[in-house]
Motif scaffolding. Structure first.
Motif, PDB file in Angstrom:
ATOM      1  N   UNK A 115      42.260   0.586 -17.568  1.00 50.71           N
ATOM      2  CA  UNK A 115      42.890   1.869 -17.275  1.00 50.71           C
ATOM      3  C   UNK A 115      44.117   1.627 -16.414  1.00 50.71           C
ATOM      4  N   UNK A 116      44.996   2.629 -16.338  1.00 47.69           N
ATOM      5  CA  UNK A 116      46.161   2.493 -15.460  1.00 47.69           C
ATOM      6  C   UNK A 116      46.038   3.360 -14.210  1.00 47.69           C
ATOM      7  N   UNK A 117      44.916   4.053 -14.038  1.00 46.67           N
ATOM      8  CA  UNK A 117      44.672   4.869 -12.840  1.00 46.67           C
ATOM      9  C   UNK A 117      43.284   4.591 -12.300  1.00 46.67           C
ATOM     10  N   UNK A 118      43.070   3.673 -11.403  1.00 54.78           N
ATOM     11  CA  UNK A 118      44.039   2.700 -10.912  1.00 54.78           C
ATOM     12  C   UNK A 118      44.214   1.569 -11.931  1.00 54.78           C
ATOM     13  N   UNK A 119      45.317   0.808 -11.822  1.00 52.24           N
ATOM     14  CA  UNK A 119      45.520  -0.322 -12.746  1.00 52.24           C
ATOM     15  C   UNK A 119      44.335  -1.284 -12.678  1.00 52.24           C
ATOM     16  N   UNK A 120      43.670  -1.450 -13.806  1.00 52.63           N
ATOM     17  CA  UNK A 120      42.434  -2.228 -13.857  1.00 52.63           C
ATOM     18  C   UNK A 120      42.399  -3.030 -15.148  1.00 52.63           C
ATOM     19  N   UNK A 121      41.851  -4.234 -15.060  1.00 46.67           N
ATOM     20  CA  UNK A 121      41.635  -5.029 -16.266  1.00 46.67           C
ATOM     21  C   UNK A 121      40.284  -5.704 -16.201  1.00 46.67           C
ATOM     22  N   UNK A 122      39.884  -6.269 -17.328  1.00 48.89           N
ATOM     23  CA  UNK A 122      38.610  -6.986 -17.349  1.00 48.89           C
ATOM     24  C   UNK A 122      38.798  -8.359 -17.960  1.00 48.89           C
ATOM     25  N   UNK A 123      37.935  -9.258 -17.534  1.00 44.56           N
ATOM     26  CA  UNK A 123      37.865 -10.607 -18.086  1.00 44.56           C
ATOM     27  C   UNK A 123      36.401 -10.909 -18.375  1.00 44.56           C
ATOM     28  N   UNK A 124      36.175 -11.837 -19.258  1.00 49.55           N
ATOM     29  CA  UNK A 124      34.810 -12.263 -19.570  1.00 49.55           C
ATOM     30  C   UNK A 124      34.689 -13.758 -19.309  1.00 49.55           C
TER      31      UNK A 124
ATOM     32  N   UNK B 113      29.459 -12.832 -18.148  1.00 50.78           N
ATOM     33  CA  UNK B 113      29.764 -11.861 -17.100  1.00 50.78           C
ATOM     34  C   UNK B 113      31.034 -11.126 -17.494  1.00 50.78           C
ATOM     35  N   UNK B 114      31.024  -9.835 -17.308  1.00 50.96           N
ATOM     36  CA  UNK B 114      32.238  -9.038 -17.440  1.00 50.96           C
ATOM     37  C   UNK B 114      32.676  -8.727 -16.021  1.00 50.96           C
ATOM     38  N   UNK B 115      33.872  -9.184 -15.667  1.00 53.87           N
ATOM     39  CA  UNK B 115      34.438  -8.930 -14.341  1.00 53.87           C
ATOM     40  C   UNK B 115      35.526  -7.879 -14.488  1.00 53.87           C
ATOM     41  N   UNK B 116      35.421  -6.820 -13.732  1.00 51.18           N
ATOM     42  CA  UNK B 116      36.439  -5.778 -13.735  1.00 51.18           C
ATOM     43  C   UNK B 116      37.204  -5.887 -12.422  1.00 51.18           C
ATOM     44  N   UNK B 117      38.524  -5.979 -12.540  1.00 47.25           N
ATOM     45  CA  UNK B 117      39.362  -6.151 -11.362  1.00 47.25           C
ATOM     46  C   UNK B 117      40.427  -5.082 -11.256  1.00 47.25           C
ATOM     47  N   UNK B 118      40.601  -4.575 -10.034  1.00 45.18           N
ATOM     48  CA  UNK B 118      41.710  -3.662  -9.761  1.00 45.18           C
ATOM     49  C   UNK B 118      42.941  -4.511  -9.464  1.00 45.18           C
ATOM     50  N   UNK B 119      44.022  -4.251 -10.167  1.00 45.53           N
ATOM     51  CA  UNK B 119      45.248  -5.025 -10.012  1.00 45.53           C
ATOM     52  C   UNK B 119      45.920  -4.618  -8.705  1.00 45.53           C
ATOM     53  N   UNK B 120      46.097  -5.606  -7.804  1.00 43.51           N
ATOM     54  CA  UNK B 120      46.700  -5.320  -6.496  1.00 43.51           C
ATOM     55  C   UNK B 120      48.125  -5.844  -6.400  1.00 43.51           C
ATOM     56  N   UNK B 121      48.524  -6.703  -7.343  1.00 39.11           N
ATOM     57  CA  UNK B 121      49.882  -7.234  -7.346  1.00 39.11           C
ATOM     58  C   UNK B 121      50.169  -7.794  -8.740  1.00 39.11           C
ATOM     59  N   UNK B 122      51.452  -7.748  -9.120  1.00 42.46           N
ATOM     60  CA  UNK B 122      51.885  -8.292 -10.410  1.00 42.46           C
ATOM     61  C   UNK B 122      53.139  -9.117 -10.184  1.00 42.46           C
ATOM     62  N   UNK B 123      53.165 -10.304 -10.768  1.00 41.46           N
ATOM     63  CA  UNK B 123      54.363 -11.156 -10.800  1.00 41.46           C
ATOM     64  C   UNK B 123      54.707 -11.353 -12.260  1.00 41.46           C
ATOM     65  N   UNK B 124      55.972 -11.194 -12.629  1.00 38.63           N
ATOM     66  CA  UNK B 124      56.331 -11.405 -14.026  1.00 38.63           C
ATOM     67  C   UNK B 124      57.725 -11.987 -14.142  1.00 38.63           C
TER      68      UNK B 124
END
Length: 170
Positions: free
Chosen positions: A44-53, A133-144
């Motif tokens: 989701x983008x509210x808050x910015x969140x992603x998942x990894x496995x 394991x599914x890890x859900x993380x709130x994005x706290x910073x982005x470098x690009x």
């Protein structure tokens, strides 16, 4: 009753799905770790969140849970060897990290200095589903960075796409 899809049938079908290659790192009180994965997506983008496995049998699984943070580094075609190291071709974690340049983040994580994009995440939830394991993380910073072309994984091989594909509906 319907027949269940076999593990081999499922894995063969998933090999036909093209995905970006990522080195996912963690650094914190439990130590430094990292692995190569294609299993990453936005939630989701509210808050910015992603998942990894991550395979729950991995010796590093506990590091990610204890550190409560991770960084997703999207790789370029130039990172093929590094992807292999973090996929297990190099078992020594210090040697894996020594093979690239890293940038320290405010969170304590380290980002690959020349990744296309790095998502610094605070672990907000983990759940065991089957073997992973599914890890859900709130994005706290982005470098690009503005240049570079993603390293992809398709048909059990790394694929480098040398040009941008463009946009849909232009």
């Amino acid at each position: 009753m319907e027949e269940q899809v076999s593990k081999i049938e499922f894995r063969n079908a998933m090999a036909r799905v093209c995905a970006p290659v990522n080195v996912i790192t963690t650094n914190g009180p439990a130590g430094r770790g990292g692995f190569t994965a294609t299993a990453m997506c936005s939630v989701t983008d509210e808050p910015p969140t992603l998942l990894i496995c991550m395979n729950s049998r991995s010796a590093q699984s506990g590091l990610f849970v204890e550190n409560r943070r991770f960084c997703v580094n999207v790789l370029t075609g130039e990172h093929r060897e590094l992807a292999g190291y973090f996929a297990g071709q190099q078992s020594d974690m210090e040697a894996r990290y020594a093979a690239a340049e890293w940038t320290d983040l405010r969170s304590g994580n380290q980002a690959l200095a020349d990744a296309i994009v790095s998502f610094d995440c605070r672990l907000v939830e983990s759940r065991l589903i089957g073997t992973h394991n599914i890890f859900i993380g709130e994005v706290v910073d982005i470098r690009s960075r503005k240049d570079g072309h993603a390293l992809l994984y398709f048909d059990r091989n790394y694929v480098h796409v040398p040009t941008q594909a463009g946009s849909f509906g232009g």
